[in-house]
Design a protein around this motif. Structure first.
Motif, short mmCIF file in Angstrom:
data_model
loop_
_atom_site.label_atom_id
_atom_site.label_comp_id
_atom_site.label_asym_id
_atom_site.label_seq_id
_atom_site.Cartn_x
_atom_site.Cartn_y
_atom_site.Cartn_z
N ARG A 231 0.82 -1.22 0.00
CA ARG A 231 0.00 0.00 0.00
C ARG A 231 0.86 1.27 0.00
NH1 ARG A 231 -2.05 -4.21 1.45
NH2 ARG A 231 -4.26 -4.73 1.20
N ASP A 232 2.17 1.08 -0.03
CA ASP A 232 3.09 2.21 -0.03
C ASP A 232 2.84 3.11 1.20
OD1 ASP A 232 5.14 3.75 -0.98
OD2 ASP A 232 3.94 4.88 -2.41
N TRP A 233 2.67 2.48 2.33
CA TRP A 233 2.33 3.21 3.56
C TRP A 233 3.52 3.41 4.49
CZ3 TRP A 233 -2.99 0.74 5.44
CH2 TRP A 233 -4.02 1.29 4.68
N GLU A 234 4.70 2.89 4.08
CA GLU A 234 5.87 3.08 4.97
C GLU A 234 6.11 4.56 5.23
OE1 GLU A 234 6.21 1.49 2.04
OE2 GLU A 234 7.30 -0.41 2.29
N LYS A 235 5.86 5.37 4.20
CA LYS A 235 6.16 6.80 4.32
C LYS A 235 5.35 7.50 5.42
CE LYS A 235 3.08 7.72 0.41
NZ LYS A 235 3.06 8.01 -1.01
N PHE A 236 4.20 6.95 5.76
CA PHE A 236 3.41 7.55 6.85
C PHE A 236 3.90 7.10 8.23
CE2 PHE A 236 0.32 7.08 3.28
CZ PHE A 236 0.29 8.41 2.93
N HIS A 237 4.60 5.97 8.25
CA HIS A 237 5.00 5.37 9.53
C HIS A 237 6.30 5.92 10.09
CE1 HIS A 237 2.32 1.52 9.51
NE2 HIS A 237 1.65 2.60 9.28
N LYS A 238 6.35 7.24 10.28
CA LYS A 238 7.51 7.80 10.96
C LYS A 238 7.47 7.34 12.42
CE LYS A 238 7.12 11.91 8.14
NZ LYS A 238 6.49 13.24 8.16
N GLU B 288 -6.38 -9.75 8.07
CA GLU B 288 -7.37 -10.13 7.05
C GLU B 288 -8.42 -9.04 6.88
OE1 GLU B 288 -7.52 -12.16 4.55
OE2 GLU B 288 -5.57 -12.59 5.43
N LYS B 289 -8.88 -8.52 8.02
CA LYS B 289 -9.90 -7.46 8.03
C LYS B 289 -9.38 -6.22 7.30
CE LYS B 289 -12.85 -5.33 11.54
NZ LYS B 289 -13.04 -5.12 12.99
N ASN B 290 -8.13 -5.86 7.62
CA ASN B 290 -7.54 -4.67 6.99
C ASN B 290 -7.32 -4.85 5.50
OD1 ASN B 290 -7.54 -3.12 9.32
ND2 ASN B 290 -5.43 -3.64 9.88
N ARG B 291 -7.03 -6.11 5.11
CA ARG B 291 -6.84 -6.37 3.67
C ARG B 291 -8.11 -6.09 2.89
NH1 ARG B 291 -3.45 -11.76 4.34
NH2 ARG B 291 -1.36 -10.94 3.95
N LYS B 292 -9.25 -6.47 3.49
CA LYS B 292 -10.53 -6.22 2.81
C LYS B 292 -10.91 -4.74 2.86
CE LYS B 292 -12.14 -10.87 3.68
NZ LYS B 292 -12.67 -11.71 4.77
N LYS B 293 -10.59 -4.11 3.99
CA LYS B 293 -10.98 -2.71 4.19
C LYS B 293 -10.14 -1.77 3.33
CE LYS B 293 -11.96 0.09 8.32
NZ LYS B 293 -11.66 0.15 9.77
N TYR B 294 -8.89 -2.13 3.11
CA TYR B 294 -7.97 -1.26 2.36
C TYR B 294 -7.34 -2.02 1.20
CZ TYR B 294 -8.46 1.08 6.82
OH TYR B 294 -8.98 1.65 7.93
N PRO B 295 -8.13 -2.28 0.13
CA PRO B 295 -7.59 -3.00 -1.04
C PRO B 295 -6.40 -2.21 -1.59
CG PRO B 295 -9.96 -2.54 -1.30
CD PRO B 295 -9.49 -1.75 -0.12
N SER B 296 -5.28 -2.91 -1.80
CA SER B 296 -4.05 -2.19 -2.15
C SER B 296 -4.19 -1.38 -3.43
CB SER B 296 -2.87 -3.16 -2.24
OG SER B 296 -3.13 -4.16 -3.19
N ASP B 297 -4.99 -1.86 -4.38
CA ASP B 297 -5.10 -1.10 -5.64
C ASP B 297 -5.87 0.21 -5.47
OD1 ASP B 297 -7.28 -2.68 -5.06
OD2 ASP B 297 -7.91 -2.87 -7.15
N LYS B 298 -6.64 0.29 -4.41
CA LYS B 298 -7.42 1.52 -4.21
C LYS B 298 -6.74 2.54 -3.31
CE LYS B 298 -12.07 -0.12 -5.16
NZ LYS B 298 -13.39 -0.40 -4.60
N VAL B 299 -5.99 2.05 -2.31
CA VAL B 299 -5.46 2.99 -1.32
C VAL B 299 -3.97 3.29 -1.50
CG1 VAL B 299 -7.15 2.25 0.38
CG2 VAL B 299 -4.87 1.19 0.37
N ARG B 300 -3.33 2.57 -2.44
CA ARG B 300 -1.88 2.67 -2.60
C ARG B 300 -1.33 4.10 -2.54
NH1 ARG B 300 2.54 -0.20 -3.83
NH2 ARG B 300 4.07 0.91 -5.12
N GLY B 301 -0.52 4.34 -1.50
CA GLY B 301 0.20 5.61 -1.38
C GLY B 301 -0.66 6.83 -1.13
#
Lengths: 118, 118, 118, 118
Positions: free
Chosen positions: A17-24, B94-107
């Motif tokens: 999810r490219d979320w490392e950048k938020f995890h300071k 598992e819950k977070n995977r469904k809640k935040y699909p990587s293709d939609k929330v990426r970065g």
């Protein structure tokens, strides 16, 4: 607490999810307090008896979820800072063994309520 | 995060001192907030740059110790409530995977700052 | 809670030390949690009876100091964000009056422990 | 911060609902941490710039409400423990004046980040 395999999945989840950048580190520490506080909210205003009842009901699931959140942020923070949790907990236990010799503090409420983690 | 062997040692440490009686779930939750807040104190007032410097100095050891304290209380709370950390973290992932699909929330900063753990 | 005169002195104290620059809203919020947590530390592990004893001893002074710290950061945050504390507390009280009509919730533990501030 | 008149209304609000019995000092301290943490949640993951944007939007109202909650619990705790907020803040300010002479600490980030409230 959690396996290396699960730890890897958590790291992968974040990377995808490219979320490392938020995890300071500071924000992970902020998040740990927020999650611990949400855990505590389940106990707010409750007596020991009410806590027991809450744990038999919906509270158990809610508490499990908050504990998972704390464990997840703790895993990320350790990973990012290169901290080996097994190692730091081990050392802390050794430190506490010396600080609180069992023959001196055994069952003592006074000693315990004066206990400071540092 | 920590091995079953170390977990056993932590439980034994507490038992030997007859300290289980102080570890009511509500007080363990209170203690988790206090330790998380002590961890956060190391980051108080600091910019990202100052955090980096702090982590290269004494701060690293202090942070390691606070993380150990959090892990220790978390271990006790899970033990006392019969919560399997591997299991609850697995389900949460598992819950977070469904809640935040990587293709939609990426970065996406927007998506992430609106992220709520519940 | 505190007079306009004392509020002015607090603002002046900060200005004289050129400390406004450290008081970003996020860091003031972080500091409020840290101080509230230090307040809570005085109650950690204690039963109602032990709290009473603590309040008769040194605990009273320590608690007073932590309360002062919370009030000071709250004053700075309100000042910096242009929030009128009298006004926001007044509105919150009105809101709570509607949310919790006294004839319906009077003395009810159930209603109260389910109370959420939002 | 808030007037004696508003303080009286808060005390009356609680009395009418027979809620004093839930407001044990320890639970009020727990509640202060929970509310401070809800305040902090509005800043979670956000950079300085994102905080500015948030404060121009819905965040401002949410933050005002959390500040009100903190002020309300602080008012109850001071009332119940017989603590005069004006007095304790006044004394703390005097203490800080001696601890941090303006000519020595002026604008110093180092001094400030090493600042401890105790």
């Amino acid at each position: 607490m959690i396996s290396d395999e699960l730890k890897k999945k958590l790291i992968e989840f974040r990377k995808k999810r490219d979320w490392e950048k938020f995890h300071k580190p500071k924000d992970l520490a902020v998040s740990l307090v927020i999650e611990a506080s949400e855990l505590l909210e389940n106990f707010q205003w409750k007596t020991d008896k009410e806590v027991s009842q809450m744990l038999k009901g919906d509270g158990y699931e809610e508490i499990s979820q908050e504990i998972a959140d704390i464990a997840i942020y703790l895993t990320y923070l350790c990973n990012d800072l290169g901290i080996d949790m097994e190692d730091v907990v081990s050392k802390k236990l050794e430190k506490n063994r010396k600080k609180y010799p069992s023959d001196k503090v055994r069952g003592s409420a006074k000693k315990y309520t004066q206990y400071k983690s540092k």
